[in-house]
Design a protein around this motif. Structure first.
Motif, PDB file in Angstrom:
ATOM      1  N   THR A  85       0.849  -1.070   0.079  1.00 44.28           N
ATOM      2  CA  THR A  85       0.126  -0.003  -0.087  1.00 44.28           C
ATOM      3  C   THR A  85       0.761   1.196   0.129  1.00 44.28           C
ATOM      4  N   LEU A  89       1.028   4.209  -2.705  1.00 41.44           N
ATOM      5  CA  LEU A  89       0.587   5.637  -2.580  1.00 41.44           C
ATOM      6  C   LEU A  89       1.737   6.487  -2.755  1.00 41.44           C
ATOM      7  N   ILE A  97      -2.352   4.510  -7.206  1.00 41.89           N
ATOM      8  CA  ILE A  97      -3.019   5.202  -6.319  1.00 41.89           C
ATOM      9  C   ILE A  97      -4.065   4.538  -6.127  1.00 41.89           C
ATOM     10  N   GLN A  98      -4.865   3.957  -7.294  1.00 40.28           N
ATOM     11  CA  GLN A  98      -6.164   3.322  -7.158  1.00 40.28           C
ATOM     12  C   GLN A  98      -5.898   1.888  -6.489  1.00 40.28           C
ATOM     13  N   ARG A 101      -5.488   2.316  -2.726  1.00 38.17           N
ATOM     14  CA  ARG A 101      -6.682   2.407  -2.055  1.00 38.17           C
ATOM     15  C   ARG A 101      -7.656   0.811  -1.835  1.00 38.17           C
ATOM     16  N   HIS A 102      -7.339   0.282  -2.805  1.00 37.34           N
ATOM     17  CA  HIS A 102      -7.925  -0.990  -2.847  1.00 37.34           C
ATOM     18  C   HIS A 102      -7.378  -2.067  -1.835  1.00 37.34           C
ATOM     19  N   ILE A 104      -5.944  -0.717   0.657  1.00 35.71           N
ATOM     20  CA  ILE A 104      -6.086  -0.435   2.295  1.00 35.71           C
ATOM     21  C   ILE A 104      -7.731  -0.997   2.593  1.00 35.71           C
TER      22      ILE A 104
END
Length: 254
Positions: A85, A89, A97-98, A101-102, A104
């Motif tokens: 992650t 990020l 970035i996507q 988020r996934h 996370i």
């Protein structure tokens, strides 16, 4: 008249001694009955204390194993997810970035799952059949040996404490097979009848000599745990022929 007076005195004396004997007999019976009542009450208290001690020990052992599992998951699984992650990020690319988020979301899901395992209330939400199948699947997945699980009849609903004891005894039977048996196949069957729950654990491993004291919790300790919840454990084994362990819990006291 004098003779009649002596006879009357003898009758009264005999009656007195007879009454004294009866009173003494009744007192002795009452004392013995009271003593037995006290002994029975003490026996009940001892059984209750042993039951509570067994449940406490089982809960502590399962919690220790759970904490060990949580520690490994935090280090090997969640730790790795968090590292990925961070890398994603740190990137300026939108797709990274996507992905971050996934990841996370995955971390949050894993943490929630772990938090549930810390509370032994999960025992009430899972059937014994589901738990046994899950544990056997782990052996299949790591390639230790082949396993088979068979269930007959409608599963009996048990209170949490007795279910915990059965789970712990099953865990130890499985652990012993993994550590010592060198088995190629483990067969587990659970038969639910109107009278009892019968769980049979069988492997084709080395077997062992029952006269030799075992390590770990010990077979005697496991047998006592089954007795504490009203059940029993029977073991059949000898060197070179595998091991069969049968756990029986009467339905009337389940």
């Amino acid at each position: 008249m004098e003779k009649d007076g002596k006879d009357l005195f003898v009758v009264i004396l005999l009656g007195f001694f007879l009454m004294l004997f009866m009173v003494s007999f009744i007192v002795i019976i009452v004392v013995i009955h009271r003593k037995r009542q006290v002994q029975n009450q003490q026996k009940i208290l001892n059984l209750k204390a042993e039951y509570e001690k067994t449940i406490l020990n089982v809960e502590l052992e399962i919690q220790e194993e759970t904490l060990g599992y949580v520690g490994r998951e935090l280090h090997d699984n969640i730790g790795q997810l968090l590292s990925l992650t961070k890398l994603n990020l740190s990137s300026s690319k939108p797709e990274k970035i996507q992905e971050g988020r996934h990841l996370i979301g995955m971390v949050i899901k894993e943490v929630r799952a772990l938090s549930k395992t810390l509370n032994l209330d999960w025992v009430e939400g899972i059937s014994l059949g589901e738990y046994f199948q899950k544990e056997l699947n782990k052996l299949d997945q790591i390639g230790f040996c082949k396993t088979q699980f068979k269930v007959e009849g409608q599963e009996i609903k048990l209170i949490k404490e007795k279910k915990l004891v059965l789970i712990r005894v099953f865990q130890e039977c499985l652990n012993n097979a993994v550590k010592h048996s060198e088995a190629q196949l483990i067969l587990v069957s659970m038969v639910n009848t109107s009278d009892c729950l019968e769980l049979t654990f069988k492997d084709d491993g080395n077997g062992f000599d029952l006269s030799v004291p075992s390590s770990g919790l010990g077979l005697l300790n496991l047998s006592k745990r089954m007795e504490t919840i009203g059940g029993k454990m029977v073991i059949q084994t000898k060197r070179g022929t595998g091991t069969e362990i049968k756990l029986t819990l009467p339905l009337s006291i389940a």
